[in-house]
Design an enzyme around this catalytic site. Structure first.
Site, mmCIF file in Angstrom:
data_model
loop_
_atom_site.group_PDB
_atom_site.id
_atom_site.type_symbol
_atom_site.label_atom_id
_atom_site.label_comp_id
_atom_site.label_asym_id
_atom_site.label_seq_id
_atom_site.Cartn_x
_atom_site.Cartn_y
_atom_site.Cartn_z
ATOM 1 N N ARG A 1 67.340 -42.993 2.051
ATOM 2 C CA ARG A 1 68.495 -42.096 2.062
ATOM 3 C C ARG A 1 68.000 -40.654 2.044
ATOM 4 O O ARG A 1 67.303 -40.258 1.107
ATOM 5 C CB ARG A 1 69.378 -42.316 0.820
ATOM 6 C CG ARG A 1 69.934 -43.715 0.654
ATOM 7 C CD ARG A 1 71.116 -43.979 1.568
ATOM 8 N NE ARG A 1 71.430 -45.400 1.602
ATOM 9 C CZ ARG A 1 72.418 -45.971 0.915
ATOM 10 N NH1 ARG A 1 73.177 -45.234 0.147
ATOM 11 N NH2 ARG A 1 72.623 -47.262 1.010
ATOM 12 N N GLU B 1 68.875 -37.970 0.916
ATOM 13 C CA GLU B 1 69.750 -37.284 -0.044
ATOM 14 C C GLU B 1 69.434 -35.795 -0.045
ATOM 15 O O GLU B 1 68.278 -35.394 0.044
ATOM 16 C CB GLU B 1 69.529 -37.840 -1.457
ATOM 17 C CG GLU B 1 69.835 -39.307 -1.626
ATOM 18 C CD GLU B 1 71.329 -39.614 -1.623
ATOM 19 O OE1 GLU B 1 72.131 -38.652 -1.679
ATOM 20 O OE2 GLU B 1 71.670 -40.811 -1.543
ATOM 21 N N ARG C 1 69.913 -39.601 -10.580
ATOM 22 C CA ARG C 1 70.069 -40.989 -10.154
ATOM 23 C C ARG C 1 69.957 -41.238 -8.649
ATOM 24 O O ARG C 1 70.327 -42.298 -8.170
ATOM 25 C CB ARG C 1 71.388 -41.526 -10.679
ATOM 26 C CG ARG C 1 72.608 -40.812 -10.136
ATOM 27 C CD ARG C 1 73.789 -41.600 -10.590
ATOM 28 N NE ARG C 1 75.023 -41.073 -10.066
ATOM 29 C CZ ARG C 1 76.175 -41.708 -10.183
ATOM 30 N NH1 ARG C 1 76.231 -42.868 -10.769
ATOM 31 N NH2 ARG C 1 77.268 -41.182 -9.705
ATOM 32 N N HIS C 2 69.502 -40.232 -7.904
ATOM 33 C CA HIS C 2 69.309 -40.436 -6.468
ATOM 34 C C HIS C 2 67.848 -40.283 -6.072
ATOM 35 O O HIS C 2 67.211 -39.294 -6.418
ATOM 36 C CB HIS C 2 70.140 -39.437 -5.664
ATOM 37 C CG HIS C 2 71.602 -39.707 -5.733
ATOM 38 N ND1 HIS C 2 72.411 -39.102 -6.648
ATOM 39 C CD2 HIS C 2 72.387 -40.542 -5.012
ATOM 40 C CE1 HIS C 2 73.664 -39.537 -6.480
ATOM 41 N NE2 HIS C 2 73.669 -40.422 -5.506
ATOM 42 N N GLU D 1 77.431 -46.401 -11.455
ATOM 43 C CA GLU D 1 77.500 -47.404 -10.400
ATOM 44 C C GLU D 1 76.106 -47.969 -10.120
ATOM 45 O O GLU D 1 75.153 -47.233 -9.938
ATOM 46 C CB GLU D 1 78.042 -46.735 -9.127
ATOM 47 C CG GLU D 1 78.138 -47.658 -7.947
ATOM 48 C CD GLU D 1 77.895 -46.941 -6.621
ATOM 49 O OE1 GLU D 1 78.514 -45.887 -6.383
ATOM 50 O OE2 GLU D 1 77.069 -47.452 -5.836
ATOM 51 N N SER E 1 77.392 -51.770 -4.880
ATOM 52 C CA SER E 1 78.681 -51.741 -4.201
ATOM 53 C C SER E 1 78.720 -52.855 -3.178
ATOM 54 O O SER E 1 77.697 -53.242 -2.604
ATOM 55 C CB SER E 1 78.981 -50.360 -3.622
ATOM 56 O OG SER E 1 78.235 -50.156 -2.488
ATOM 57 N N ARG F 1 68.048 -47.900 -10.321
ATOM 58 C CA ARG F 1 69.193 -47.516 -11.150
ATOM 59 C C ARG F 1 69.459 -48.546 -12.224
ATOM 60 O O ARG F 1 69.769 -48.217 -13.366
ATOM 61 C CB ARG F 1 70.430 -47.384 -10.286
ATOM 62 C CG ARG F 1 70.799 -45.939 -10.170
ATOM 63 C CD ARG F 1 72.184 -45.785 -9.679
ATOM 64 N NE ARG F 1 72.119 -44.782 -8.639
ATOM 65 C CZ ARG F 1 73.135 -44.454 -7.879
ATOM 66 N NH1 ARG F 1 74.282 -45.078 -8.002
ATOM 67 N NH2 ARG F 1 72.974 -43.517 -6.979
HETATM 68 O O1 4AD Z 1 76.646 -47.858 -2.445
HETATM 69 P P1 4AD Z 1 75.583 -48.067 -1.393
HETATM 70 O O2 4AD Z 1 75.333 -46.931 -0.479
HETATM 71 O O3 4AD Z 1 76.015 -49.382 -0.602
HETATM 72 C C1 4AD Z 1 75.352 -49.916 0.498
HETATM 73 O O4 4AD Z 1 74.258 -49.581 0.870
HETATM 74 C C2 4AD Z 1 76.079 -51.061 1.128
HETATM 75 N N1 4AD Z 1 75.392 -51.451 2.379
HETATM 76 C C3 4AD Z 1 76.097 -52.196 0.167
HETATM 77 C C4 4AD Z 1 76.907 -53.348 0.642
HETATM 78 O O5 4AD Z 1 76.389 -54.428 0.775
HETATM 79 N N2 4AD Z 1 78.158 -53.105 0.899
HETATM 80 O O6 4AD Z 1 74.239 -48.472 -2.117
HETATM 81 C C5 4AD Z 1 74.170 -49.624 -2.919
HETATM 82 C C6 4AD Z 1 73.486 -49.311 -4.240
HETATM 83 C C7 4AD Z 1 74.217 -48.332 -5.141
HETATM 84 O O7 4AD Z 1 75.174 -48.993 -5.919
HETATM 85 C C8 4AD Z 1 73.101 -47.774 -5.985
HETATM 86 O O8 4AD Z 1 72.755 -48.661 -7.028
HETATM 87 C C9 4AD Z 1 71.953 -47.750 -5.018
HETATM 88 O O9 4AD Z 1 72.241 -48.671 -3.997
HETATM 89 N N3 4AD Z 1 71.767 -46.415 -4.432
HETATM 90 C C10 4AD Z 1 70.758 -45.587 -4.753
HETATM 91 N N4 4AD Z 1 69.764 -45.704 -5.638
HETATM 92 C C11 4AD Z 1 68.883 -44.705 -5.734
HETATM 93 N N5 4AD Z 1 68.947 -43.585 -4.982
HETATM 94 C C12 4AD Z 1 69.928 -43.417 -4.074
HETATM 95 N N6 4AD Z 1 69.952 -42.329 -3.314
HETATM 96 C C13 4AD Z 1 70.899 -44.453 -3.927
HETATM 97 N N7 4AD Z 1 71.971 -44.637 -3.127
HETATM 98 C C14 4AD Z 1 72.490 -45.827 -3.451
#
Ligand code: 4AD
Length: 452
Positions: free
Chosen positions: A238, A240, A246-247, A375, A378, A426
């Site tokens: 990502r 970011e 937490r990212h 969170e 998801s 996380r």
């Molecule tokens: O909520 P996200 O973006 O969901 C998906 O990627 C979907 N494809 C999931 C699905 O099957 N529908 O990311 C899922 C999880 C988040 O809840 C969080 O725990 C983690 O990934 N996450 C990160 N962890 C660390 N750094 C980041 N930048 C994160 N972005 C998401």
């Protein structure tokens, strides 16, 4: 070969035995020209080793050599196990080694950026030591991460990555026992999988490409391809922009995708079973107790609880980090759990592939899972109808051309399906009660960090 003993195995029953160990010289404390104490560490265990000048065994030169060792040098120690009368405070093992032979295998530079003994202290220990007048050097997180090869040697860090490993392995065992197949999807892909700006773009032999923001598209395509239940543990990228606790720009995702018979709650059932299994295992083995009897609420119910507590949420909007924390507290007070699932989110704040609710397309068959007010997961039911999928992708501003092979997979008829994505760092951060996700990534990648 010679017989080696692990430092963690040293115990009082071995009194009088001669042992051979290898480890890092964590502390070197001469008390006179004739006596020096070494604390030797192997992974999470430490043992106190004593060199005393004695005729024929330990010469004054040996004591001088031991005293001159630099901290963290790797040493082989051979000696006899003894059991002191008083409890030992500076080491994990409650025995000592009366050294007979000492060799330095690999010498550390003399001026390390920090020493492992100080870096291993808890905040409480730190305060106590300072009050008693000890001169300790506090090192910031950046210095520690810049020297991660050293920093990882602290027991706390050793523990974090053991929790991560134990959690993943328990999860994998559970999923395999439920007939999930482990898959490995590509990480260089043609189009973004989640939409939005958080995508690393790259050049793939002249073609535009990106690093996978999730295994989303390909895990769904395996369901199109006839698999009933799949999962993957792998890197997620990502791009970011914001620098938060937490990212990360690269994290490890646990992704699940499965056929649904009737309802997306079948995915919630798996989430609950899976994480109850993982947290039970970690509570038993890693002792950071967590209250996790799962609880399910709808988004509207969560927003209502927040409203009653005086927190306003933008209508049909996302929950801010603060609102999430607050909701976590409210749910914990009311239902006595650190673990809950929020369902039925507004469609407008979910990715394009999310299935709208059958009876109200303002909402979606989706959910988020929260641990200690943040969170961690998801998930949702996915759209399996190709026309609806194309329409939603266009509405969400997705460049449909770049994901055309994904879209086409649904033209061959696909079963109802859903799944979720969880971020391991996380989960470990929240499980261990840590304040920063970087602590849970071996070599964290954030908007400012690409090394080590
Ligand atoms: O909520 P996200 O973006 O969901 C998906 O990627 C979907 N494809 C999931 C699905 O099957 N529908 O990311 C899922 C999880 C988040 O809840 C969080 O725990 C983690 O990934 N996450 C990160 N962890 C660390 N750094 C980041 N930048 C994160 N972005 C998401």
């Amino acid at each position: 070969g010679r017989t080696w003993t692990d430092v963690g195995e040293l115990c009082a029953e071995m009194k009088g035995e001669t042992v051979l160990i290898r480890g890092a010289a964590q502390a070197i404390r001469p008390t006179s020209k004739k006596i020096v104490f070494l604390v030797v560490r192997q992974s999470m265990s430490t043992v106190q080793c004593i060199l005393v000048v004695t005729k024929d065994v330990i010469s004054p030169q040996m004591v001088r050599f031991a005293t001159s060792l630099s901290k963290e040098s790797i040493v082989d120690v051979e000696g006899v196990i003894s059991v002191p009368d008083k409890p030992i405070t500076g080491a994990t093992q409650q025995v000592e080694i009366q050294v007979r032979k000492l060799y330095c295998i690999s010498r550390a530079v003399p001026n390390l950026p920090f020493n492992i003994e100080d870096a291993s202290r808890s905040e409480t220990e730190f305060k106590k030591a300072e009050e008693s007048g000890e001169q300790l050097v506090r090192v910031g997180q950046d210095t520690r991460l810049n020297n991660r090869g050293l920093d990882l040697r602290t027991p706390a860090n050793q523990a974090i990555f053991r929790v991560k490993s134990a959690g993943v392995n328990k999860g994998r065992q559970f999923l395999l026992s439920k007939n999930f197949v482990e898959i490995f999807t590509p990480k260089v892909i043609a189009g973004s999988s989640e939409g939005g700006a958080e995508v690393f773009k790259l050049d793939y032999k002249g073609k535009p490409a990106c690093l996978a923001q999730s295994p989303q598209l390909h895990k769904q395509m395996t369901i199109c391809g006839g698999f009933d239940r799949v999962f993957e543990v792998g890197p997620v990228f990502r791009a970011e922009n914001s620098y938060t606790h937490r990212h990360l720009c690269e994290f490890v995702g646990l992704d699940v995708e499965m056929e649904l018979k009737e309802h997306y709650y079948e995915v919630c059932d798996i989430v609950e079973e899976l994480f109850v299994e993982i947290f039970n295992h970690l509570n038993d083995n890693c002792s950071k107790e967590l209250e996790y009897s799962p609880k399910r609420l709808t988004y509207d119910e969560g927003v209502q609880m927040l409203k009653e507590a005086g927190v306003e949420i933008e209508p049909m909007g996302d929950l801010s980090t603060e609102a999430e924390k607050k909701l976590g507290k409210l749910v914990s007070d009311k239902y006595n759990t650190d673990f809950f699932i929020l369902t039925k989110f507004p469609l407008g704040i979910r990715p394009f592939y999310t299935m709208p609710c059958y009876d109200n397309s303002e909402y979606s068959n989706s959910f988020d899972v929260f641990l200690r007010g943040e969170e961690i997961i998801s998930g949702s039911q996915r759209i399996h109808d190709p026309e609806m999928l194309t329409k939603r992708a266009e509405q969400c501003g997705i460049d449909v051309e770049t994901i055309s092979t994904y879209m086409d997979s649904f033209r061959n008829a696909t079963r109802l399906h859903g799944g979720f994505g969880a971020g391991l760092e996380r989960i470990v951060m929240l499980f261990c009660g840590l304040n920063n996700i970087r602590k849970c990534s071996l070599f964290p990648r954030d908007p400012q960090r690409l090394t080590p």
